[in-house]
Design a protein around this motif. Structure first.
Motif, mmCIF file in Angstrom:
data_model
loop_
_atom_site.group_PDB
_atom_site.id
_atom_site.type_symbol
_atom_site.label_atom_id
_atom_site.label_comp_id
_atom_site.label_asym_id
_atom_site.label_seq_id
_atom_site.Cartn_x
_atom_site.Cartn_y
_atom_site.Cartn_z
ATOM 1 N N ARG A 34 0.761 -1.150 0.069
ATOM 2 C CA ARG A 34 0.092 -0.133 -0.016
ATOM 3 C C ARG A 34 0.913 1.266 0.143
ATOM 4 O O ARG A 34 0.620 1.937 -0.743
ATOM 5 C CB ARG A 34 -0.884 -0.084 1.480
ATOM 6 N N SER A 35 1.944 1.339 0.723
ATOM 7 C CA SER A 35 2.611 2.452 0.870
ATOM 8 C C SER A 35 3.449 2.680 -0.612
ATOM 9 O O SER A 35 3.872 3.760 -1.008
ATOM 10 C CB SER A 35 3.715 2.257 2.099
ATOM 11 N N THR A 36 3.770 1.507 -1.121
ATOM 12 C CA THR A 36 4.647 1.725 -2.433
ATOM 13 C C THR A 36 3.595 2.224 -3.472
ATOM 14 O O THR A 36 3.932 2.904 -4.499
ATOM 15 C CB THR A 36 5.245 0.308 -2.689
ATOM 16 N N LEU A 37 2.365 1.633 -3.478
ATOM 17 C CA LEU A 37 1.389 2.140 -4.546
ATOM 18 C C LEU A 37 1.062 3.535 -4.425
ATOM 19 O O LEU A 37 0.500 4.022 -5.379
ATOM 20 C CB LEU A 37 0.181 1.151 -4.221
ATOM 21 N N VAL A 38 1.323 4.212 -3.215
ATOM 22 C CA VAL A 38 1.363 5.681 -3.102
ATOM 23 C C VAL A 38 1.846 6.286 -4.398
ATOM 24 O O VAL A 38 1.432 7.394 -4.980
ATOM 25 C CB VAL A 38 1.902 6.284 -1.924
ATOM 26 N N ALA A 39 3.137 5.686 -4.900
ATOM 27 C CA ALA A 39 3.811 6.189 -5.944
ATOM 28 C C ALA A 39 2.831 6.582 -7.263
ATOM 29 O O ALA A 39 3.200 7.231 -7.995
ATOM 30 C CB ALA A 39 4.931 5.405 -6.306
ATOM 31 N N GLY A 40 1.889 5.698 -7.292
ATOM 32 C CA GLY A 40 0.818 5.899 -8.516
ATOM 33 C C GLY A 40 0.085 7.143 -8.439
ATOM 34 O O GLY A 40 -0.605 7.471 -9.358
ATOM 35 N N ARG A 41 0.213 7.797 -7.357
ATOM 36 C CA ARG A 41 -0.505 8.923 -7.367
ATOM 37 C C ARG A 41 -0.130 10.016 -8.399
ATOM 38 O O ARG A 41 -0.908 11.066 -8.823
ATOM 39 C CB ARG A 41 -0.401 9.841 -6.249
ATOM 40 N N TYR A 42 1.262 9.974 -8.981
ATOM 41 C CA TYR A 42 1.810 10.824 -9.958
ATOM 42 C C TYR A 42 1.987 9.993 -10.964
ATOM 43 O O TYR A 42 2.182 8.921 -11.072
ATOM 44 C CB TYR A 42 3.339 11.454 -9.182
ATOM 45 N N PRO A 43 2.058 10.697 -12.291
ATOM 46 C CA PRO A 43 2.394 10.165 -13.522
ATOM 47 C C PRO A 43 3.893 9.362 -13.468
ATOM 48 O O PRO A 43 4.657 10.157 -12.937
ATOM 49 C CB PRO A 43 2.441 11.241 -14.571
ATOM 50 N N ILE A 47 3.437 -0.421 -11.108
ATOM 51 C CA ILE A 47 2.557 0.901 -10.900
ATOM 52 C C ILE A 47 2.156 1.691 -12.186
ATOM 53 O O ILE A 47 1.213 2.230 -12.140
ATOM 54 C CB ILE A 47 3.365 1.619 -9.763
ATOM 55 N N ALA A 48 3.003 1.708 -13.261
ATOM 56 C CA ALA A 48 2.803 2.340 -14.289
ATOM 57 C C ALA A 48 1.678 1.957 -14.993
ATOM 58 O O ALA A 48 0.608 2.817 -15.385
ATOM 59 C CB ALA A 48 4.014 2.343 -15.420
ATOM 60 N N PHE A 49 1.099 0.676 -14.952
ATOM 61 C CA PHE A 49 -0.176 0.090 -15.484
ATOM 62 C C PHE A 49 -1.157 0.420 -14.678
ATOM 63 O O PHE A 49 -2.443 0.405 -15.089
ATOM 64 C CB PHE A 49 0.216 -1.401 -15.664
ATOM 65 N N LEU A 50 -0.951 0.848 -13.355
ATOM 66 C CA LEU A 50 -2.089 1.161 -12.428
ATOM 67 C C LEU A 50 -2.781 2.261 -12.723
ATOM 68 O O LEU A 50 -3.950 2.374 -13.134
ATOM 69 C CB LEU A 50 -1.679 0.935 -11.072
ATOM 70 N N THR A 51 -1.935 3.350 -12.965
ATOM 71 C CA THR A 51 -2.617 4.626 -13.147
ATOM 72 C C THR A 51 -2.340 5.328 -14.194
ATOM 73 O O THR A 51 -3.053 5.932 -15.150
ATOM 74 C CB THR A 51 -2.500 5.643 -11.918
ATOM 75 N N THR A 52 -0.906 5.266 -14.895
ATOM 76 C CA THR A 52 -0.538 6.248 -15.773
ATOM 77 C C THR A 52 -1.192 5.767 -17.072
ATOM 78 O O THR A 52 -1.582 6.356 -17.901
ATOM 79 C CB THR A 52 1.037 6.083 -15.989
ATOM 80 N N VAL A 53 -1.207 4.395 -17.269
ATOM 81 C CA VAL A 53 -1.396 3.714 -18.618
ATOM 82 C C VAL A 53 -3.097 4.033 -18.765
ATOM 83 O O VAL A 53 -3.334 4.363 -19.785
ATOM 84 C CB VAL A 53 -1.204 2.110 -18.740
#
Lengths: 272, 262
Positions: B185-194, B212-218
């Protein structure tokens, strides 16, 4: 003469109890080494933020140079590791499962049990944090620095004071367990201002003035930003910050004690 | 399939009924959601000056990323957290026995048994953020974009689920792994930003090792019409392989289940 004797006896008793609590909690913590390693890794947020801040153009616009940022966030990472507090969760568990009742019968305030379990955990965390720092410095060799002895000592003292204040803050909120049985949900709320106002995700220098002033009225920057900057060897008013930190500590001790007394009257000894 | 849908429906309606006993929680959830939202928006705004941006992404585009992150967060609160935290307890108390005896596929049961309504506000807020992003970007959304975006969002939900599930199922060996999910969970916080706002080392780490790139940026790129077909195929491929890995891994892990207490 007798008064001095009594005092030294009390101090001896205090030291003996502290040592016993510490060593028993330490052996308990060593059993869960893998878990502690995971906790340590989960404190990686400042390193992730370091990545963003180093890449972002805004650091140039604010004239924060890269070395400054790197040191700041690496220090913030260290400070966060040694100021981790989870007393609300364990206090709630003990309260709900009735374990608090036997603790209350012992001639020592339960506060110290939780306090020393945190301290013991910090000691068992040291090797893991050192390994993580080694990895950080291997990937960024230019970032390495080591404070001189005096600086290191005062930084450790600042980190310890910050830990105490944060612990007292969470202890105060743990007292809510006496009134409701879902108090640990409130811990998530307490983490929000800590996350955004303490300087964990952004150095206070980057804040707009109004928000910076507001943040400085809360205890959070003194728990994280102040010890981090001290450890990083950056310019900061040491005496003023320590004074404010101690003042917060004092206020929290008084409030915590008051609500402890008030809460105990309501304690129903669930599960006992 | 029909049977599964019916089962899930009754699972979820009972768990919603249970959660409704704790109506006080909604206040905490809303406070926590708005606090986190204000904090994230504030932190994000720090990176935007007159001449600066985050990894070449404009403010509205970053809002889309944050919106997708908030939706994923809601999904985590509603489904992943209540269910997968229980696997650990089932293993610890040996109650996984009863789950395995039920006439239903056990992975489905442990993953979807509970539903907590407290994640729904996050999903709504996430959608609002995305709509803001679309509006301020002056995007014209056509049917194709929406299909593409929804596919990417679905892939990212699958990837997120798989990551949580893989870690939770290791509790069969290590019993106390709840903290591992905290790490995640704490690493996925990185997904808040492109993903482009990270230095290349972290970017590679967040693409190839922890996706993480596939979670939010893609998904955000799909919506903003800036994604390339290769990323889209990669995302679908990654999500399906992850899902298959979880199925295989759960079966493999069960072979080592020794059933404490019985």
């Amino acid at each position: 003469m007798s008064r001095i004797n009594l005092m030294s006896k009390n101090i001896k008793r205090f030291l003996r109890i502290s040592f016993a609590l510490f060593s028993s909690q330490y052996s308990l913590m060593i059993e869960y080494r893998a878990e502690i390693a995971l906790w340590a890794i989960s404190g990686m947020l400042p390193l992730i933020m370091l990545g963003i801040w180093r890449e972002s153009g805004i650091s140039l616009a604010l004239s924060l140079n890269k070395d400054w940022l790197t040191r700041y966030f690496i220090s913030a990472f260290i400070v966060r590791q040694f100021t981790a507090v989870w007393v609300m969760v364990s206090f709630e568990e003990d309260n709900l499962e009735g374990r608090l009742s036997p603790y209350l019968l012992q001639p020592i305030m339960p506060f110290w049990r939780y306090f020393f379990s945190h301290i013991a955990e910090q000691f068992s965390r040291i090797p893991i944090v050192l390994i993580m720092l080694l990895l950080v410095f291997i990937s960024m060799p230019g970032a390495f620095w080591f404070p001189d002895f005096g600086h290191l000592m005062i930084s450790i003292f600042a980190i310890f004071s910050a830990f105490c204040v944060r612990f007292l803050l969470h202890w105060l909120f743990s007292m809510i367990c006496f009134w409701t049985d879902r108090a640990s949900a409130l811990e998530r709320l307490l983490l929000i201002p800590y996350l955004f106002l303490s300087g964990l995700v952004a150095p206070l220098e980057a804040f707009p003035d109004s928000i910076k002033t507001f943040a400085l009225f809360t205890p959070f920057p003194y728990i994280l930003s102040f010890p981090s900057r001290l450890l990083a060897g950056q310019e900061i008013n040491i005496i003023k910050n320590f004074l404010i930190l101690f003042l917060w500590g004092l206020v929290l001790i008084l409030l915590g004690h008051y609500f402890w007394k008030l809460g105990l009257k309501r304690y129903s000894g669930m599960g006992a | 399939m029909n049977k599964i849908i019916k089962t899930i429906y009754s699972f979820w309606s009972t768990s919603i009924a249970i959660e409704m006993e704790y109506r006080f929680n909604i206040i905490i959830e809303i406070l926590s959601l708005s606090g986190n939202l204000i904090g994230s928006l504030f932190t994000l705004s720090l990176f935007y000056g007159p001449n600066t941006n985050l990894g070449g992404w404009s403010w509205p585009s970053s809002l889309v990323v944050l919106g997708i992150y908030t939706i994923l967060d809601g999904f985590t609160i509603s489904i992943l957290q209540p269910n997968l935290s229980r696997i650990v307890r089932h293993v610890q108390n040996g109650t996984l026995d009863f789950v395995l005896l039920k006439p239903i596929y056990s992975q489905l049961w442990v993953s979807l048994r509970l539903f907590s309504p407290w994640g729904i506000p996050s999903v709504f807020v996430g959608m609002i953020l995305i709509l803001f992003g679309i509006y301020y970007n002056n995007l014209i959304i056509n049917f194709q974009t929406i299909i593409c975006f929804l596919t990417m969002l679905f892939s990212s939900l699958l990837i997120l689920y798989s990551l949580w599930f893989l870690i939770a199922s290791t509790s069969i060996w290590f019993v106390k792994v709840w903290n591992a999910n905290e790490v995640l969970r704490s690493t996925l916080v990185a997904g808040r930003y492109p993903i482009y706002s990270y230095p290349s080392l972290l970017r590679r780490l967040f693409t190839f090792i922890l996706p993480i790139a596939f979670l939010t940026t893609v998904p955000a790129e799909a919506l903003l019409n800036i994604s390339s077909p290769s990323w889209i195929t990669a995302s679908v491929f990654v999500s399906f392989s992850f899902l298959n890995i979880t199925i295989w891994f759960w079966r493999y892990a069960l072979r080592f289940y020794t059933s404490a207490s019985s």
